[in-house]
Design a protein around this motif. Sequence first.
Motif: not given
Length: 333
Positions: A160-180
């Motif tokens: 999850a610390t890598l840009d490409e992983t967050l992009i695959k998860a749709g970070i650009t269209t997400a409204s919330n992110l929870i990192t635990v």
Amino acid sequence: MNILLHSRLYKAIIFSLLILLVGVGGYSLLFDYSFIDALYMTIITVTTIGFGEVHPFGTGEKIFTIVLILSSLFIFGYVVSSFSEYLISGQFFHQLKTKRVQKKIEGLQEHTIICGYGRNGKQALAKLKSYKKQVVVIEKKKSLIKELDEAGVLNVEGDATLDETLIKAGITTASNLITVLPSDADNLFVVLTASQLNKKCRVISRASKETTFNKLKIAGADNVIMPDKLGGVHMALLVLTPDVIEFVDRLTIEGDSTANLEEIAVNDLPKEYVNKTILDLDLRKKTGCTVIGYKSSKKDYTINPDASVTLEEGANLIVLGRPEQINKLRALF
């Protein structure tokens, strides 16, 4: 292991193309065949179909064809072995699953991303699912990915610390992110990356050390939660005000059947209610719910607001009701 399998598969494809090139080139250059005739002879020789020759063979052509047949048999055996191993290893079906899930994620809007599927991640997912929210989980451990697949939860396998992983998860269209994630340093990286990729995304981070709290806030976290600290405070309050805390727990924690609190954005209300009062909204009569909190557009909170409070744009209402009343509220708005 995955790299080795991919390497063997690529080699098998290259060898297959190479034997075709050698066959076509040999028949064309050595025996003056046209391209179509050379390709035809190569295909029927490599596949051992057994159709007739284009021209009667001389000694040279016979020797070249024998070499081509023997070479193609070895290469065909290698191709079958490599592809079979690729299928048996599950890589082929894993890639199909990944592409199918990725296509679904690309179609999401305003979803929530959970980084880490440990104890806190599982609790967050369960609560969000009880409210029918769209969720994507990022996790590295294959055993947990398998568990998510079996539960039908959209997920991305990776760091999850890598840009490409967050992009695959749709970070650009997400409204919330929870990192635990277990490491505060990893959570800090996720917060920094998510804040850069989507400035509108609300970021909530777990922290295990108080020294990390301010760093996460500076990095862009909207909220920082310290589970260990909250747990200690919660237990102390059970000693000081047990009935109050147990009542609040029943409102907010105990699961889907007791989801008694709801938040309503004024912007989501019909336009005729904007700049009207809470009394004009008349939630009590329409749904049975009671307004117990008001958050103004300036982020100021009012507990138990008066009925004369104006519903301004950008404000939120916090509503209390029984499960059936909350369901009626959701259906209405």
